[in-house]
Enzyme design. Sequence first.
Site, PDB file in Angstrom:
ATOM      1  N   HIS A 189       0.131   2.228  -4.210  1.00 16.09           N
ATOM      2  CA  HIS A 189      -1.081   1.458  -3.925  1.00 16.09           C
ATOM      3  C   HIS A 189      -1.415   0.527  -5.085  1.00 16.09           C
ATOM      4  O   HIS A 189      -1.265   0.897  -6.251  1.00 16.09           O
ATOM      5  CB  HIS A 189      -2.265   2.393  -3.676  1.00 16.09           C
ATOM      6  N   TYR A 198      -8.046   8.971   1.336  1.00 12.90           N
ATOM      7  CA  TYR A 198      -7.414  10.264   1.605  1.00 12.90           C
ATOM      8  C   TYR A 198      -8.188  11.434   0.999  1.00 12.90           C
ATOM      9  O   TYR A 198      -7.773  12.581   1.113  1.00 12.90           O
ATOM     10  CB  TYR A 198      -5.976  10.274   1.063  1.00 12.90           C
ATOM     11  N   HIS A 253       3.667   6.312  10.096  1.00 13.71           N
ATOM     12  CA  HIS A 253       2.649   6.104   9.061  1.00 13.71           C
ATOM     13  C   HIS A 253       1.744   7.313   8.910  1.00 13.71           C
ATOM     14  O   HIS A 253       1.187   7.550   7.836  1.00 13.71           O
ATOM     15  CB  HIS A 253       1.825   4.856   9.380  1.00 13.71           C
ATOM     16  N   LYS A 303       5.420  -2.715  -1.002  1.00 16.43           N
ATOM     17  CA  LYS A 303       4.546  -3.868  -0.810  1.00 16.43           C
ATOM     18  C   LYS A 303       4.310  -4.580  -2.137  1.00 16.43           C
ATOM     19  O   LYS A 303       4.360  -3.980  -3.208  1.00 16.43           O
ATOM     20  CB  LYS A 303       3.198  -3.408  -0.239  1.00 16.43           C
ATOM     21  N   ARG A 353       6.990   4.347   3.363  1.00 19.80           N
ATOM     22  CA  ARG A 353       6.683   3.589   4.568  1.00 19.80           C
ATOM     23  C   ARG A 353       7.969   3.441   5.375  1.00 19.80           C
ATOM     24  O   ARG A 353       9.072   3.496   4.813  1.00 19.80           O
ATOM     25  CB  ARG A 353       6.131   2.205   4.225  1.00 19.80           C
ATOM     26  N   ARG A 370       2.963   9.504   6.245  1.00 17.98           N
ATOM     27  CA  ARG A 370       2.538   9.020   4.928  1.00 17.98           C
ATOM     28  C   ARG A 370       1.114   9.501   4.636  1.00 17.98           C
ATOM     29  O   ARG A 370       0.814   9.917   3.516  1.00 17.98           O
ATOM     30  CB  ARG A 370       2.634   7.490   4.915  1.00 17.98           C
TER      31      ARG A 370
END
Length: 307
Positions: free
Chosen positions: A275, A284, A249, A174, A150, A252
């Site tokens: 994730h 995806y 993004h 994250k 990111r 990504r």
Amino acid sequence: MPSQHELEEWYGEQTHAFRIWMKQAGYTETTQKEYMREVYAYLHSLDELAVEKAGKMQVIAFLVSKQQSTGDRTRNRTLSAIRTFYASLIDFEMASRNPALEVKKSKTEKNKKPVYLEEEELADSLAYIEGRYRNRNIAIFLLMSYCGLRVGEVHRLNRSDFKKAKGTIEVFGKGRKWNEIPVPETLSAMLSEVEQERIEPYREKEDAFFVSQKGKRLSIRQIQKIAGQTFMAFKQQNPSLADMKLSCHKLRHTFATMLLKNGVDIRVVKELMGHASIETTMIYTHVNDQQKKQAMSTINIPMHAIG
């Protein structure tokens, strides 16, 4: 309508706690500002009702009040901000429940296919990376497109996070989680070269991997500008992509799509992307028109049996 000053009088303890929590969690400055704006609007809607007494009805009422002027994506972002706000209060023992978790997100955003570049298009775009610090800019671009970082993770990357001997980088992503990502040999060699060319920061203890010409950690806005200029030049020479909304993004998205199309196990892609849930990675697993045509080309209709 109460001013921000009045809201601080009523909810100052909670907003202060939220700011501290987001900083400690590593949220980008942009996200912090957006979430604070959404939370102030939500607090205004409570009309002095204590935060811990607000429930699912108050959250839904606030979302409905904004629904006429916003789309599903904005609604989901607002809901995420409120959920995060309550999560911070629970973490600091200032609330016992998160009513925003009882409100479902819009499904529209989940069903939307991510925008991505084909592998050949991504390779072609690399030729348009320019600038005085071209090697640095290429390394940034490659980290997002071939390692899935990111923009905030590129911004936070330190020299100590690059494990040259192991051929990996440690990424603080994250959810305040560290993720070790293997780096392709070509990119590892480029990172080593960029590290040698790195401008000596003004601050003696600054460990930032990517430094601006002013000797400061490269900001998120500067990284986005590097990518934006590259995409602009690339699309000028490729008119068929003129309407594609490309950004950091989207690189990504391209990384995840590329891995899955190359047959990489989705569980591995989940870990590389950082994730929390495999459901996020599932977006995806889309297919493109060419793949549909290839699938249909395998079908043989027995015309001899019909005639």
